[in-house]
Write an enzyme that holds these catalytic residues in place. Sequence first.
Site, short mmCIF file in Angstrom:
data_model
loop_
_atom_site.label_atom_id
_atom_site.label_comp_id
_atom_site.label_asym_id
_atom_site.label_seq_id
_atom_site.Cartn_x
_atom_site.Cartn_y
_atom_site.Cartn_z
N ARG A 1 41.13 26.28 21.66
CA ARG A 1 39.98 25.77 20.91
C ARG A 1 39.77 24.29 21.18
NH1 ARG A 1 36.26 27.22 16.69
NH2 ARG A 1 36.94 29.36 16.76
N GLU B 1 35.35 24.57 8.41
CA GLU B 1 36.02 23.60 9.27
C GLU B 1 35.14 22.48 9.81
OE1 GLU B 1 39.20 26.04 11.78
OE2 GLU B 1 37.41 27.20 11.35
#
Lengths: 873, 495
Positions: free
Chosen positions: A321, A806
């Site tokens: 990620r 997030e």
Amino acid sequence: MSRGDTAQRSSGVVGQDVAHDSAVTHVSGESVFLDDVTPLSGELVAGIMPCPVAHGRLRSVDTRAACLLPGVEAILTAKDIRGHNRFGPVVKDEDLLVESEAVFLGQPVAIIAARNTETLEAARKAVVVECEALPAIFTIDQAIEAGTFLGGVRQMSRGDLDAGFAEADQLLDGELEIGGQEHFYLESQIAIAVPGEQGSMTIHSSTQHPSEVQAMVAEVLGVPFNQVTCECKRMGGGFGGKETQAAQPAMYAALLAAHTRRPVRFAYNKDDDMAYTGKRHPFKTVYRVGFKTDGRLTALQLKLYANGGCSTDLSFAVLERAMLHSDNAYYLPNVHIEGRVCKTNLPSNTAFRGFGGPQGVAGIENVMQEIALALGMDAMDVRRVNLYGVIARNVTHYGQRVTLPAASLGPTTPATVRQLHDSHPSLEREEDANRVMQNLPLPVGEDGAHGKPWRGVIKPAPVVPPFEAEGAQTHGNTLHVLLETLRHESAYDRRREEITTFNRTSKTHLRGLALSMVKFGISFTRRTLNQANALVNIYTDGSVLVTTGATEMGQGVHTRVRQIVADALGVPYDFVRVGATSTDKNNNTSPTAASSGTDLNGAAALDACERVQRRLKDVLAWAVFSDASHGVSPSPDSICFANGFVWDARVPQSRIPWAKAVAVAYEQRVSLGERGFYATPGVDFNRDTGKGTPFLYFTNGAACSEVLIDRFTGEMSVPRVDLIMDAGKSINPGIDRGQVVGGFIQGMGWVTTEELVYKADGTLLSHSPTTYKIPNVSDTPRQFNVRFLDNPHNVVSVHRSKAVGEPPLLLGASVWLAAKDALSSVVGSRANRLAIPATGERLIGVLYDIPAPVNAVEGETPPRRTSSPNSGG
Amino acid sequence: MSIGLTGPFAASSWQGGRCGMRDHLQFHLNGEHVTVSGDDAFLTLSDFLRQRRRLTGTKVVCAEGDCGSCSVLVGRSVDGTMRYAAVTSCIALVLQLDGTHVVSIEGLKDDGRLNPIQQAMVKCHGAQCGFCTPGFVVSLYQMANDRIANTRENATRCLVGNLCRCTGYDSILRAATEVSFDSVKPLDALYPSTTFADDDDDVLIETTTHRVYKPATLEQALTYRQEHPTCSIVSGATDLGVLVNKRVRTLTDVLALGGLTALRNIDVDAQHIHIGAAATLTEVEAVVNEHLPSLGEFLAWFGSPPIKNAGTLGGNLGTGSPIGDSIPALMVMNADVELASVQGRRRVGLITFYTGYRQSVMRPDELIVAIHLPRLQANETLKLYKVSKRKDLDISSVSVALWLKRRGDIIEDIRLAAGGVGPMVMRLANAQDVLRGGPLTLEQFERAARAARDEIKPIGDVRGSAEYRKTLVGNCLIKACHELMDGESIQRSAT
């Protein structure tokens, strides 16, 4: 159409600012967290016997004396485990209890169950551990030097790096040290194991991933998964720290419960939790960047090193990620990214809100700042010229368009085409805009990008009153709108001038300003995890109970699911209750992580509602609404549900209360329960090629932060932050706002005061709030303007919402960038020495050119609790 | 009038087991009368609430008073009226509670309904995961009970002792400012029928392993102290409670001074502020704000309200930590410490009080009874700096105190001290010599800063490297110079 868009039903509760599901009991102190549960009869308290060295060969564990202490019920070592001692969520590469080689300080060599905490303490003192210390490594640099890594090299690339560097007017080399972060969920890790009949086990766990706890407990006990039930009512915070690492306490408790046949409670105290569990991965980013004199990036070579700790845990996914977010909001025409996970003698680092994204974004945002410094430009201008385009320069380095799939675009009119064209510098030709609006495919180049070289001219920022160019948002790339709106609303240009003057004249303080972006990919990058199931049960009084795989950690997923179900069934919000998450109701659940809790589980709940509602319509159409008095024939499609009533649209006066309708269905032997399912369509990513469409969509945002730094003490404050999020069409604006503000402040903490400090032997010194400083109320920005982009066009997600858990955390980086901006006004390029977090000590270090302190300290070690549970005795 | 400050001290003998002495503690909990005897007296208040009373709304996170999740209100009768203060129950000991009224989150509902603060918290999304929430409600209730205006600024000051990891605090501050404090029932109205009798019994609890004595008078305290020279002296327990939780100290023999209202008086005369050793830092701050604002402003950054509500100045000095923030300040002000024993009393200049790491001239039979602070005269200035990783509720990396007396542009006299730079708080003698008698110029202060950096020998630890600390000490002097030359124009408001 987006799921949930069906027009006919509505209780109007989706989109409302409903209070958190548990708010009333939270404020009264009546919410029950696991350690608040009254101990069961005979319940034992459990703790670990920690290994005293960070790396060592275990010679012996002598438990004989400890076992003889009255009240000590069990002490287990690795040889007592009948199932698998080797565990791990992805790769099974960590010993639950040390067999021969200890790999981090505090790794359990034994687990102990006792009648009370005092006895547990005494037992711990009586266990004799003989361990031969081996050389240990803790930092990324040490790991690189020693060549200790987990897994191989990961790569992603696009274009021609050499050609890109050749095209550049200037090259820069540099590196950035990025620190880790302690989750500091207020409720430390805890699990209660209750043994049942015939080898079954019930685990009450504070976990984001009940199915994984279930599986790991089953494996360590050596029983089938169906023998283990894991339930989670709520967590006192998770932030990723309870995604995989809630499993260890559960396994400890389960092993001891199975052995003693008594309930066992395992609870870490805060000190032990901080010392022995994983954290956000520290990163080191090494870069070479080429760019033109206008700031446009031509090539970027990146090496990312993540400190994975002693085992894999989720490190590969975190690294991935980070690599997928190394572009953030910026187009990288020629890029090569290489990533490695370093193996060190620390507790295995793990998921933490953002999951590598923050480290990737910090890397590229730092590069933007460096380019600006090198060119003497404003960093915001560098960001603008590099922002992803709409027509051109709109494909990421992994091949995903930053625009929504063509089929989802909104209505086309000449006016919206013109607006789209005008408001986006990267749309060079009106006909391109026209094609986008008409869902026509765009010419595609060899790497998936626009075919011809980009000839766009960066126009002066149009001072568009925000969001009037509504059509411009429908393609999904809201980055330009966000940047320009924020620039306008934060009065960026004016404040930039003021700050330049201030820094020239003030003898005592420095100010800094930075505007940074976020473009966060929504979906698990591991395709399999993008699924969810939900159970909707309707009882004969009309009340509804929903359970899903989503776990509640404060983020409000239960509230949103409740809203979605009430809305879908057309019943008042109060009719619906969301039950505790349990693996015996919802199987094979995905972790509540990747911001996806509502997207996945909300959609699954909606699916269940639609199915049960279909049956209700069928039965009600003939059993209620087609009787002679109404004079109509049965027509299920005409049945409407709203506000707690059901009626046939053709005879509105026929309406009956929801509970009556439910009673009729029950009477007619129609199933009033349903299981819904959802799998995110279209996401796929090939790890080997580094290409694909890993994300369903992007949640975008921008923040502009200003800092004030005391030149003498390095003390920093944040006088003002302006923040704008594109969170789609909100299901619950109040809860979304809470996520955005809380996420930003957590990100700000990561880049400012939250510093992990270790002794040379690997002992964590910052192991409690006395020494580890998360933001305090007085650290929050004095002026904090938070607003949402009005974007009702995200048709791919439930109710057109966007995941928001997030992304805002990544905007916290703007505070660090502002600090760097402030320093560079005094020390110029030496500001590149600034690491994350920018503590006062680091700021002083850069300002006064003090060599970076080695991360090893002398002196007094702060007192630490080494006992285990807080209560339960 | 400060008891123990004036007049001859009359010693009396402590008589263990004499009649009139209680063998149990008595206090109220959420309006209910409670007695505690035996080992339970040595529990922390949070353990007592959670384990003995199953009042689990009070949460324990850090067990060191740094997060506020365990906050409860403790009321004491002062001159017949109950004064409530939020304290962190995780480091409060039950043995300190004799005669108090403890109100936990469970006791804050109004007639079984959410009180207005709780309602506002619900409405404003002030709770996310909910773990810190009861502590925030308790802190806000104290603010409302004290009828402090609920501005954002005041609420922020009031909440620095409460950590939240979810909300980013904004929603909590909105709740705090939206609620009408007038609609919040004062605790006296919430508990109208509970009567809190002032009682002046002394209490002795002895178990097989523990003993605690709670004197009713200073005389009793001194006698006990003489006969038990190794006993732990507990006043606010803000330091000791942490050490007990972290298993650094065990409480075997305790002298609990918290109930000695005689030691809590604060007197101000023309020359001095006389502070009873058991006055809480909150009480000290209130007086000092009025009479010595530069110290008051410093105390504002000293610790959180719950810590200041429990901690005492006497405890801060008695602990003698080199990072105790009050010590450099009191040192440069030439404060005196007054010690008492059954033999009598004496005053010691704080400058000569400490002899080493947590060591002082105090004898094992003595107690600190008062601190005497000279007030600033017209030509005197006090400047205090505390540098820490986080502004609020953090232990200093370095603290620097500077007192100076000016005659025109000349520094006639100066005293400098620094904390966090050695095993005990240090006077910066060489730097003083540079500045004393000279003009107030940047050059002079830069010289002094160099001298200061050379004369200190800090260590590197979790709060900063040695080099960083040296830089800070020098920089604080230069910063002080800028502020002095700019006529104090750059104040905390700039940050």
